[in-house]
Design a protein around this motif. Structure first.
Motif, PDB file in Angstrom:
ATOM      1  N   LYS A 120      30.126  28.591   2.842  1.00 25.99           N
ATOM      2  CA  LYS A 120      29.614  29.947   2.445  1.00 25.99           C
ATOM      3  C   LYS A 120      28.340  29.898   2.225  1.00 25.99           C
ATOM      4  O   LYS A 120      27.427  30.774   2.763  1.00 25.99           O
ATOM      5  CB  LYS A 120      30.502  30.479   1.175  1.00 25.99           C
ATOM      6  N   LEU A 121      27.622  28.882   1.615  1.00 29.16           N
ATOM      7  CA  LEU A 121      26.171  28.618   1.304  1.00 29.16           C
ATOM      8  C   LEU A 121      25.409  28.317   2.663  1.00 29.16           C
ATOM      9  O   LEU A 121      24.645  28.881   2.967  1.00 29.16           O
ATOM     10  CB  LEU A 121      26.117  27.586   0.407  1.00 29.16           C
ATOM     11  N   TYR A 122      26.207  27.618   3.608  1.00 27.85           N
ATOM     12  CA  TYR A 122      25.573  27.153   4.838  1.00 27.85           C
ATOM     13  C   TYR A 122      25.277  28.403   5.763  1.00 27.85           C
ATOM     14  O   TYR A 122      24.450  28.818   6.436  1.00 27.85           O
ATOM     15  CB  TYR A 122      26.341  25.927   5.639  1.00 27.85           C
ATOM     16  N   ARG A 155      25.248  31.495   4.675  1.00 22.70           N
ATOM     17  CA  ARG A 155      24.270  32.615   4.202  1.00 22.70           C
ATOM     18  C   ARG A 155      23.082  32.062   4.314  1.00 22.70           C
ATOM     19  O   ARG A 155      22.258  32.862   4.483  1.00 22.70           O
ATOM     20  CB  ARG A 155      24.836  32.620   2.708  1.00 22.70           C
ATOM     21  N   LEU A 156      22.599  30.759   4.129  1.00 26.40           N
ATOM     22  CA  LEU A 156      21.425  30.361   3.946  1.00 26.40           C
ATOM     23  C   LEU A 156      20.724  29.434   4.962  1.00 26.40           C
ATOM     24  O   LEU A 156      19.809  29.714   5.673  1.00 26.40           O
ATOM     25  CB  LEU A 156      21.119  29.574   2.684  1.00 26.40           C
ATOM     26  N   MET A 157      21.537  28.416   5.241  1.00 24.10           N
ATOM     27  CA  MET A 157      20.944  27.291   6.129  1.00 24.10           C
ATOM     28  C   MET A 157      22.188  26.412   6.433  1.00 24.10           C
ATOM     29  O   MET A 157      23.058  26.181   5.692  1.00 24.10           O
ATOM     30  CB  MET A 157      19.698  26.800   5.562  1.00 24.10           C
ATOM     31  N   PRO A 158      22.084  25.551   7.516  1.00 29.74           N
ATOM     32  CA  PRO A 158      23.025  24.708   8.217  1.00 29.74           C
ATOM     33  C   PRO A 158      22.861  23.407   7.059  1.00 29.74           C
ATOM     34  O   PRO A 158      21.613  23.096   6.564  1.00 29.74           O
ATOM     35  CB  PRO A 158      22.670  24.164   9.588  1.00 29.74           C
ATOM     36  N   LYS A 159      24.039  23.001   7.136  1.00 29.37           N
ATOM     37  CA  LYS A 159      24.197  21.495   6.485  1.00 29.37           C
ATOM     38  C   LYS A 159      23.308  20.262   6.602  1.00 29.37           C
ATOM     39  O   LYS A 159      22.883  19.810   5.798  1.00 29.37           O
ATOM     40  CB  LYS A 159      25.352  21.095   6.092  1.00 29.37           C
ATOM     41  N   GLU A 160      22.880  20.452   7.633  1.00 28.69           N
ATOM     42  CA  GLU A 160      21.927  19.476   8.390  1.00 28.69           C
ATOM     43  C   GLU A 160      20.615  19.535   7.450  1.00 28.69           C
ATOM     44  O   GLU A 160      19.798  18.446   7.425  1.00 28.69           O
ATOM     45  CB  GLU A 160      21.646  19.445   9.969  1.00 28.69           C
ATOM     46  N   HIS A 161      20.217  20.599   7.031  1.00 29.68           N
ATOM     47  CA  HIS A 161      19.007  20.600   6.117  1.00 29.68           C
ATOM     48  C   HIS A 161      18.916  20.503   4.877  1.00 29.68           C
ATOM     49  O   HIS A 161      17.900  20.449   4.198  1.00 29.68           O
ATOM     50  CB  HIS A 161      18.370  22.336   6.321  1.00 29.68           C
ATOM     51  N   TYR A 194      15.507  15.869 -10.082  1.00 32.33           N
ATOM     52  CA  TYR A 194      16.174  17.297 -11.117  1.00 32.33           C
ATOM     53  C   TYR A 194      15.713  18.550 -10.188  1.00 32.33           C
ATOM     54  O   TYR A 194      16.508  19.414  -9.954  1.00 32.33           O
ATOM     55  CB  TYR A 194      15.434  17.465 -12.159  1.00 32.33           C
ATOM     56  N   MET A 195      14.450  18.753  -9.741  1.00 35.24           N
ATOM     57  CA  MET A 195      13.991  19.685  -8.938  1.00 35.24           C
ATOM     58  C   MET A 195      13.610  19.164  -7.391  1.00 35.24           C
ATOM     59  O   MET A 195      12.802  17.935  -7.459  1.00 35.24           O
ATOM     60  CB  MET A 195      12.890  20.307  -9.509  1.00 35.24           C
ATOM     61  N   GLN A 196      13.915  19.697  -6.261  1.00 34.51           N
ATOM     62  CA  GLN A 196      13.401  19.421  -4.873  1.00 34.51           C
ATOM     63  C   GLN A 196      12.949  20.783  -4.189  1.00 34.51           C
ATOM     64  O   GLN A 196      13.737  21.310  -4.340  1.00 34.51           O
ATOM     65  CB  GLN A 196      14.332  18.519  -4.294  1.00 34.51           C
ATOM     66  N   VAL A 197      11.977  20.474  -3.499  1.00 33.58           N
ATOM     67  CA  VAL A 197      11.484  21.682  -2.483  1.00 33.58           C
ATOM     68  C   VAL A 197      11.813  21.057  -1.169  1.00 33.58           C
ATOM     69  O   VAL A 197      11.517  20.059  -0.565  1.00 33.58           O
ATOM     70  CB  VAL A 197      10.157  21.903  -2.638  1.00 33.58           C
ATOM     71  N   LEU A 198      12.825  21.974  -0.447  1.00 35.37           N
ATOM     72  CA  LEU A 198      13.104  21.473   1.094  1.00 35.37           C
ATOM     73  C   LEU A 198      11.949  21.570   1.978  1.00 35.37           C
ATOM     74  O   LEU A 198      11.204  22.548   1.841  1.00 35.37           O
ATOM     75  CB  LEU A 198      14.147  22.313   1.545  1.00 35.37           C
ATOM     76  N   PRO A 199      11.889  20.737   2.958  1.00 35.20           N
ATOM     77  CA  PRO A 199      10.726  20.946   3.709  1.00 35.20           C
ATOM     78  C   PRO A 199      10.953  22.226   4.824  1.00 35.20           C
ATOM     79  O   PRO A 199      10.020  22.622   5.572  1.00 35.20           O
ATOM     80  CB  PRO A 199      10.553  19.612   4.510  1.00 35.20           C
ATOM     81  N   ASP A 200      12.071  22.279   5.159  1.00 42.58           N
ATOM     82  CA  ASP A 200      12.634  23.553   5.851  1.00 42.58           C
ATOM     83  C   ASP A 200      12.988  24.843   5.212  1.00 42.58           C
ATOM     84  O   ASP A 200      13.760  24.628   3.930  1.00 42.58           O
ATOM     85  CB  ASP A 200      13.933  22.987   6.641  1.00 42.58           C
ATOM     86  N   PRO A 201      12.756  25.922   5.713  1.00 42.66           N
ATOM     87  CA  PRO A 201      12.809  27.083   5.024  1.00 42.66           C
ATOM     88  C   PRO A 201      14.359  27.351   5.444  1.00 42.66           C
ATOM     89  O   PRO A 201      15.222  27.080   6.198  1.00 42.66           O
ATOM     90  CB  PRO A 201      11.964  28.284   5.566  1.00 42.66           C
ATOM     91  N   ASP A 202      15.061  28.612   4.666  1.00 44.07           N
ATOM     92  CA  ASP A 202      16.239  29.177   5.004  1.00 44.07           C
ATOM     93  C   ASP A 202      16.147  30.087   6.294  1.00 44.07           C
ATOM     94  O   ASP A 202      15.111  30.149   6.762  1.00 44.07           O
ATOM     95  CB  ASP A 202      16.955  29.673   3.779  1.00 44.07           C
TER      96      ASP A 202
END
Length: 271
Positions: A227-229, A231-237, A93-101
């Motif tokens: 649009k999200l990629y 704005r924030l980060m590449p899809k690879e992350h 339900y919740m996850q924290v990505l290892p990489d920042p935006d």
């Protein structure tokens, strides 16, 4: 980054922490609240959140202490624990990505379809969120840069939405306390993806509880993953269920959280 964004220098930092501790001492003498932590990392999250304006930082840390005092059901050993966080985190339900935006902010993913709001225990849900936040804020980079939230609400049935309405309506005051006044993190944006047409019901429920600045950080992107990629980060992350290609493993964040908890315990500090 801290000096540029927050006017933080060693001299500013040391004086602000001393002033904040003094204000906390005076407040405790009144006998109404008790601050469970006074270590540097804890104080700095509040000071950085308010750009080292000590009185504003004190208002937030006091509100946090009042929240802990007024809601013992949240901070029970059963709800507010590493064991509870681990169980909730493994649901996905919740996850924290290892990489920042791209702006250095922490990225929290929320997959709403993995929750049955008719069955969810509100206190346990809030407790897990708070525990995860405490773990995240031990990282100075997150204190400075803040966080963004990406919520995939595709697959949220109307029935489950009504469960969410009841779920939040029961504790609207608590939600207001935490979101508006007590959370010491800079929230850079909340991005909704794959929203159904009745998202307006959900936003109508949440938005009145927020300050204008927070309302302006709500973004509804629908299926516009590109649009999200951008704005924030590449899809690879991002993981596949969020339109990306990166495989995430729950054990990575859980082990990180356990190391944070163990390191604090060695210093006699509890989350």
């Amino acid at each position: 980054m801290a000096e540029k964004e927050l006017n933080e220098t060693e001299a500013v930092r040391e004086k602000a922490m001393a002033d904040l501790r003094a204000m906390m001492d005076e407040e405790e003498k009144k006998g109404e609240v008790k601050f469970h932590r006074r270590d540097d990392s804890f104080l700095l999250r509040y000071l950085r959140n308010k750009k080292f304006e000590v009185e504003r930082a004190f208002a937030v840390v006091k509100k946090w202490a009042e929240f802990r005092r007024d809601h013992p059901e949240i901070y029970s050993n059963e709800n507010y624990s590493m064991r509870a966080l681990e169980a909730a985190y493994r649901t996905g339900y919740m996850q924290v990505l290892p990489d920042p935006d791209k702006f250095g902010r922490a990225v929290v993913l929320i997959d709403v379809k993995k929750v049955d709001f008719h069955k969810m225990d509100f206190e346990a849900y809030v407790a897990c969120g708070m525990y995860m936040l405490e773990v995240m804020l031990e990282d100075a980079r997150r204190q400075v840069a803040g966080a963004v939230y990406i919520e995939d609400i595709g697959g949220l049935s109307f029935k489950n939405l009504m469960g969410l309405v009841r779920f939040m309506g029961k504790r609207k005051a608590m939600f207001q306390e935490t979101m508006k006044d007590a959370i010491p993190i800079r929230i850079g944006g909340i991005y909704f993806m794959n929203q159904p047409w009745y998202l307006s019901f959900l936003l109508a429920l949440i938005k009145p509880t927020l300050k204008k600045k927070m309302k302006d950080r709500f973004h509804v992107y629908g299926n516009s993953w590109d649009k999200l990629y951008e704005r924030l980060m590449p899809k690879e992350h991002l993981p596949p269920n969020f339109g990306g290609t990166k495989e995430l493993h729950p054990d990575d964040f859980i082990e990180y959280a356990k190391k944070i908890e163990a390191g604090l315990k060695e210093k006699g500090i509890t989350l």
